[in-house]
Scaffold this active site. Structure first.
Site, PDB file in Angstrom:
ATOM      1  N   SER A  65       0.793  -1.233   0.000  1.00 14.10           N
ATOM      2  CA  SER A  65       0.000   0.000   0.000  1.00 14.10           C
ATOM      3  C   SER A  65       0.824   1.281   0.000  1.00 14.10           C
ATOM      4  O   SER A  65       0.240   2.371  -0.126  1.00 14.10           O
ATOM      5  CB  SER A  65      -0.971   0.005   1.189  1.00 14.10           C
ATOM      6  OG  SER A  65      -2.064  -0.855   0.928  1.00 14.10           O
ATOM      7  N   LYS A 210       2.994   6.833   4.412  1.00 14.62           N
ATOM      8  CA  LYS A 210       2.054   5.769   4.039  1.00 14.62           C
ATOM      9  C   LYS A 210       2.619   4.428   4.445  1.00 14.62           C
ATOM     10  O   LYS A 210       3.793   4.132   4.210  1.00 14.62           O
ATOM     11  CB  LYS A 210       1.805   5.781   2.523  1.00 14.62           C
ATOM     12  CG  LYS A 210       0.745   4.794   2.078  1.00 14.62           C
ATOM     13  CD  LYS A 210      -0.632   5.200   2.576  1.00 14.62           C
ATOM     14  CE  LYS A 210      -1.636   4.045   2.438  1.00 14.62           C
ATOM     15  NZ  LYS A 210      -1.485   3.008   3.466  1.00 14.62           N
ATOM     16  N   THR A 211       1.779   3.632   5.062  1.00 13.65           N
ATOM     17  CA  THR A 211       2.152   2.274   5.448  1.00 13.65           C
ATOM     18  C   THR A 211       1.913   1.302   4.301  1.00 13.65           C
ATOM     19  O   THR A 211       1.212   1.600   3.335  1.00 13.65           O
ATOM     20  CB  THR A 211       1.329   1.802   6.658  1.00 13.65           C
ATOM     21  OG1 THR A 211      -0.064   1.879   6.319  1.00 13.65           O
ATOM     22  CG2 THR A 211       1.611   2.657   7.883  1.00 13.65           C
ATOM     23  N   GLY A 212       2.476   0.112   4.443  1.00 15.61           N
ATOM     24  CA  GLY A 212       2.221  -0.986   3.521  1.00 15.61           C
ATOM     25  C   GLY A 212       2.374  -2.293   4.266  1.00 15.61           C
ATOM     26  O   GLY A 212       3.327  -2.452   5.032  1.00 15.61           O
TER      27      GLY A 212
END
Length: 275
Positions: A65, A210-212
């Site tokens: 993501s 932003k995380t993933g």
């Protein structure tokens, strides 16, 4: 910071070679997914100078993501996304989304709640040609948007544990180009993307990122979590760019991406004493 080790003698040489081989195998072979790998990388946005590097930062993994950030740039540049709350798309059963993501979504909600189906609807509207062209022009990771072999699903799945790979080193280079207006897109696309990336606090730093979250499968059917947190942090007139990656960390209450985020936010104030 990384340390260089001085090794001598046959045993040390064998150990060093074995370590390198095992690390490379983790990147390319799911059979070694149980092994652990991590990276914390911070550079200065203005100069590009390295401020902190710890762990294996040159190994490439699926962006998961974190790819929503370049997708947002594409969407705004292509006039599919219009502002922070437009378009607002309704969920449809054919999207096959997680139950928690089955809701009307706009660009702000998309980034905040990491809505997978919104990303896929965006790439469908871009189409294969424009989507691939943006990835190539962005010089993003390995630039491979073919998807899973034989499935022809690159348009909607290339970044989800599939063909597209990027390393922490490549993440921070891409982010620096984004922040400095060096990507081949409109200025409005860059500014509108910045406006929808979530904010966090880390001491006196304002962090946007932003995380993933994803996983690697091993030969026994096990899963090794992958967690990303990428973005930039601002304090006064100073801005730094960062990437945090964990692979194979012990599963906790949080998904791997939010766990990587919280680890970075907790350590940034102390790390920045050396910047």
């Amino acid at each position: 910071m990384q340390r260089s080790l001085s090794m001598s003698g046959k045993r040390h040489f064998i150990f060093a070679v074995s370590f390198v081989i095992s690390t490379v195998c983790l990147t390319f072979s799911p059979a070694n997914a149980a092994q652990k790998l991590s990276c914390t990388l911070v550079i200065d946005e203005a100069s590009g100078d390295l401020l902190h590097r710890e762990g294996s930062c040159d190994k490439a993994f699926a962006p998961m993501s974190t790819f929503k950030l370049p997708l947002a740039i594409m969407g705004y540049d292509a006039d599919i996304l219009l502002d922070a709350t437009t378009p607002r798309w309704d969920y449809k059963p054919e999207f096959n989304g997680y139950k928690s993501q089955q809701k009307p979504t706009d660009p702000t909600i998309w980034l905040k709640d990491s809505i997978v189906w919104y990303s896929q609807e965006l790439t469908r509207r871009l189409g294969e040609s424009r989507f691939s062209d943006y990835v190539q022009r962005f010089d993003y990771g390995n630039k491979d948007v073919s998807g899973d072999p034989g499935k022809h699903n690159g348009l909607t799945h290339a970044w989800l544990a599939s063909s597209l790979k990027i390393s922490p080193e490549e993440q921070v280079r891409f982010l620096r180009r984004f922040l400095r207006g060096e990507l081949p897109v409109s200025e409005d696309a860059l500014e509108m993307t910045k406006a929808v990336v979530p904010h966090f606090e880390a001491g006196d730093w304002d962090v946007q990122g932003k995380t993933g979250t994803g996983s690697l499968s091993d030969a026994k059917g096990g899963k090794a979590p992958i967690g990303w947190f990428i973005g930039w942090a601002t304090r006064d007139d100073r801005r730094v760019v960062f990437a945090r990656l964990t692979v194979g960390a012990r599963k906790g209450e949080q998904p791997a991406g939010p766990a990587a985020r919280d680890e970075f936010l907790n350590t940034l104030p102390a790390l920045s004493e050396n910047f």
